[in-house]
Design a protein around this motif. Structure first.
Motif, short mmCIF file in Angstrom:
data_model
loop_
_atom_site.label_atom_id
_atom_site.label_comp_id
_atom_site.label_asym_id
_atom_site.label_seq_id
_atom_site.Cartn_x
_atom_site.Cartn_y
_atom_site.Cartn_z
N SER A 72 0.81 -1.22 0.00
CA SER A 72 0.00 0.00 0.00
C SER A 72 0.84 1.27 0.00
CB SER A 72 -0.93 0.01 1.23
OG SER A 72 -1.84 -1.07 1.20
N LEU A 73 2.15 1.14 0.06
CA LEU A 73 3.00 2.33 0.16
C LEU A 73 2.81 3.30 -1.01
CD1 LEU A 73 6.23 0.74 1.65
CD2 LEU A 73 4.68 2.36 2.76
N PRO A 74 2.68 2.85 -2.26
CA PRO A 74 2.43 3.82 -3.33
C PRO A 74 1.12 4.59 -3.14
CG PRO A 74 3.19 1.75 -4.25
CD PRO A 74 2.90 1.50 -2.81
N TRP A 75 0.09 3.93 -2.65
CA TRP A 75 -1.18 4.61 -2.39
C TRP A 75 -1.05 5.57 -1.21
CZ3 TRP A 75 -4.17 3.72 2.16
CH2 TRP A 75 -5.38 4.43 2.19
N LEU A 76 -0.37 5.16 -0.17
CA LEU A 76 -0.21 6.01 1.01
C LEU A 76 0.61 7.25 0.69
CD1 LEU A 76 0.49 3.15 3.55
CD2 LEU A 76 -1.41 4.77 3.72
N GLY A 77 1.64 7.10 -0.12
CA GLY A 77 2.43 8.24 -0.57
C GLY A 77 2.93 9.11 0.56
N ASP A 78 2.81 10.41 0.37
CA ASP A 78 3.32 11.38 1.36
C ASP A 78 2.48 11.45 2.62
OD1 ASP A 78 5.37 11.99 -0.37
OD2 ASP A 78 4.36 13.74 -1.22
N ARG A 79 1.31 10.81 2.61
CA ARG A 79 0.48 10.83 3.83
C ARG A 79 1.14 10.05 4.96
NH1 ARG A 79 -5.49 8.98 2.38
NH2 ARG A 79 -4.35 7.40 1.22
N LEU A 80 1.96 9.06 4.59
CA LEU A 80 2.60 8.23 5.61
C LEU A 80 3.90 8.88 6.06
CD1 LEU A 80 2.45 5.59 7.21
CD2 LEU A 80 3.78 4.51 5.38
N ASP A 81 3.97 9.17 7.34
CA ASP A 81 5.14 9.86 7.90
C ASP A 81 6.17 8.90 8.46
OD1 ASP A 81 6.35 12.48 8.89
OD2 ASP A 81 6.16 11.37 10.78
N ARG A 82 5.72 7.79 9.03
CA ARG A 82 6.62 6.81 9.64
C ARG A 82 6.04 5.40 9.46
NH1 ARG A 82 10.09 8.60 14.31
NH2 ARG A 82 10.81 10.65 13.63
N LEU A 83 6.94 4.42 9.40
CA LEU A 83 6.53 3.02 9.26
C LEU A 83 7.40 2.16 10.16
CD1 LEU A 83 5.06 0.66 7.81
CD2 LEU A 83 6.85 0.77 6.06
N ALA A 84 6.77 1.40 11.05
CA ALA A 84 7.49 0.45 11.90
C ALA A 84 7.03 -0.96 11.56
CB ALA A 84 7.24 0.75 13.38
N LEU A 85 7.99 -1.85 11.36
CA LEU A 85 7.70 -3.23 10.98
C LEU A 85 8.30 -4.17 12.01
CD1 LEU A 85 8.58 -3.02 7.17
CD2 LEU A 85 6.31 -2.83 8.20
N TRP A 86 7.47 -5.08 12.51
CA TRP A 86 7.94 -6.10 13.45
C TRP A 86 8.05 -7.44 12.71
CZ3 TRP A 86 4.30 -5.30 18.30
CH2 TRP A 86 4.61 -4.09 18.91
N VAL A 143 9.92 6.50 2.86
CA VAL A 143 9.35 6.83 4.17
C VAL A 143 10.29 6.36 5.27
CG1 VAL A 143 8.01 4.67 4.32
CG2 VAL A 143 7.28 6.69 5.61
N PRO A 144 10.54 7.17 6.28
CA PRO A 144 11.37 6.73 7.40
C PRO A 144 10.78 5.47 8.04
CG PRO A 144 11.08 9.10 7.48
CD PRO A 144 10.15 8.59 6.42
N ALA A 145 11.64 4.49 8.27
CA ALA A 145 11.15 3.20 8.75
C ALA A 145 12.03 2.64 9.86
CB ALA A 145 11.08 2.20 7.59
N LEU A 146 11.40 1.84 10.69
CA LEU A 146 12.08 1.08 11.73
C LEU A 146 11.70 -0.38 11.54
CD1 LEU A 146 13.57 0.74 14.53
CD2 LEU A 146 11.31 1.05 15.58
N VAL A 147 12.70 -1.27 11.51
CA VAL A 147 12.45 -2.71 11.45
C VAL A 147 12.97 -3.33 12.73
CG1 VAL A 147 12.87 -4.85 10.19
CG2 VAL A 147 12.67 -2.69 8.93
N VAL A 148 12.09 -4.07 13.42
CA VAL A 148 12.46 -4.76 14.65
C VAL A 148 12.29 -6.25 14.41
CG1 VAL A 148 12.00 -4.98 17.12
CG2 VAL A 148 11.59 -2.79 15.98
N ALA A 190 16.40 -3.58 5.21
CA ALA A 190 16.62 -2.36 5.96
C ALA A 190 17.92 -1.68 5.54
CB ALA A 190 16.65 -2.67 7.45
N ALA A 191 18.95 -2.48 5.26
CA ALA A 191 20.23 -1.92 4.86
C ALA A 191 20.16 -1.23 3.50
CB ALA A 191 21.29 -3.02 4.83
N GLY A 192 19.26 -1.74 2.64
CA GLY A 192 19.16 -1.18 1.30
C GLY A 192 18.10 -0.12 1.13
N LYS A 193 17.34 0.15 2.19
CA LYS A 193 16.25 1.13 2.11
C LYS A 193 16.68 2.45 2.75
CE LYS A 193 11.53 2.07 3.58
NZ LYS A 193 11.97 3.44 3.93
N PRO A 194 16.46 3.57 2.09
CA PRO A 194 16.83 4.86 2.70
C PRO A 194 16.03 5.12 3.97
CG PRO A 194 16.33 5.09 0.34
CD PRO A 194 15.91 3.72 0.74
N ASN A 195 16.63 5.88 4.89
CA ASN A 195 15.95 6.35 6.10
C ASN A 195 15.38 5.23 6.95
OD1 ASN A 195 16.33 9.05 5.17
ND2 ASN A 195 14.51 8.84 3.88
#
Length: 261
Positions: A117-131, A197-202, A219-224
């Motif tokens: 859904s990231l292309p649809w979310l676009g600039d509306r999404l400020d942060r993304l955390a993935l577990w 989009v700035p992201a955190l992977v746990v 995570a290593a290959g994705k910006p921010n």
């Protein structure tokens, strides 16, 4: 917390709960997306996470995807495409009602619909955390490399898709034929790594279900993007201490305390 009425655009009623922000909700909105064969509590972790985020002045929405928890729909009828509609309903419900930036916390299979859904979310999404996110569907489900996948999606299990139309996941969730067919086509990893989009992977480094190495490489290959390892943890953060670590790291990161990640 309060029950809310949430309906996807194809008419699926979803069980959902809103955790009101402690004050004015100036920090923004958080939507939580759970994994397969789970529900909006994510074994209690999403409840504790939501409570802490609400205390930190976020408005938080937990919901169960179709075919899960008390949401409408059947297990066999659950699809990735359907979960994308459910996530859309959750996001639109929150951003239409509350101000501030949008963040999503997605656990395990919840990362699939979220990444796609990231292309649809676009600039509306400020942060993304993935577990412990499921990012490579081929290597996780179709040609599984890890013990959990080999147990649940081996050749004999896959034959059941043709003979009975579904296979049993962990002996309790009916994975339908259409969902399994989607595993061949969707590429959440590609969508995730293309996003800025700035992201955190746990992720736990002893995960026997979802590849730690795939997540680490993504995570290593994705910006921010920041990566936090839960040492010694299997899938789902397998002790209360490890669960609390994942929650604390996520809350800290979402309130901009980068030192905690």
């Amino acid at each position: 917390m309060q029950q809310v009425e949430l309906t996807s655009i194809d008419g699926m009623r979803l069980d959902a709960v809103w955790h009101p922000a402690r004050a004015h909700g100036h920090r923004g909105v958080v939507v939580q997306a759970h994994g397969i064969n789970a529900n909006m509590t994510e074994g209690g972790m999403f409840v504790r996470l939501a409570d802490q985020l609400a205390e930190a002045d976020f408005n938080v929405l937990r919901f169960s995807f179709r075919g899960h928890g008390d949401s409408h729909g059947t297990q066999r009828g659950m699809t990735i495409a359907g979960e994308m509609l459910d996530l859309q309903a959750a996001v639109e419900y929150m951003v239409d009602r509350f101000p501030g930036p949008l963040a999503i916390v997605a656990s395990s299979f919840g990362a699939v619909s979220t990444s796609l859904s990231l292309p649809w979310l676009g600039d509306r999404l400020d942060r993304l955390a993935l577990w412990n996110p499921a990012l490579d569907l081929q290597r996780t489900f179709v040609n599984p490399e890890l013990p959990w996948g080999k147990e649940n999606f081996n050749v004999e299990q896959q034959k059941l898709l043709a003979t009975q139309g579904f296979l049993m996941l962990d002996g309790e969730f009916e994975v339908g034929r259409v969902l399994f067919e989607e595993f061949h086509h969707y590429e959440p990893l590609k969508y995730l790594t293309a996003s800025t989009v700035p992201a955190l992977v746990v992720h736990g480094d002893q995960d026997t279900a979802i590849s730690y190495e795939i997540a680490q490489h993504a995570a290593a290959g994705k910006p921010n993007t920041e990566f936090h390892t839960i040492r010694g943890s299997d899938h789902g953060f397998d002790t209360r201490e490890r669960e609390d670590e994942a929650v604390a790291v996520t809350v800290g990161w979402l309130i901009n305390d980068r030192r905690s990640a």
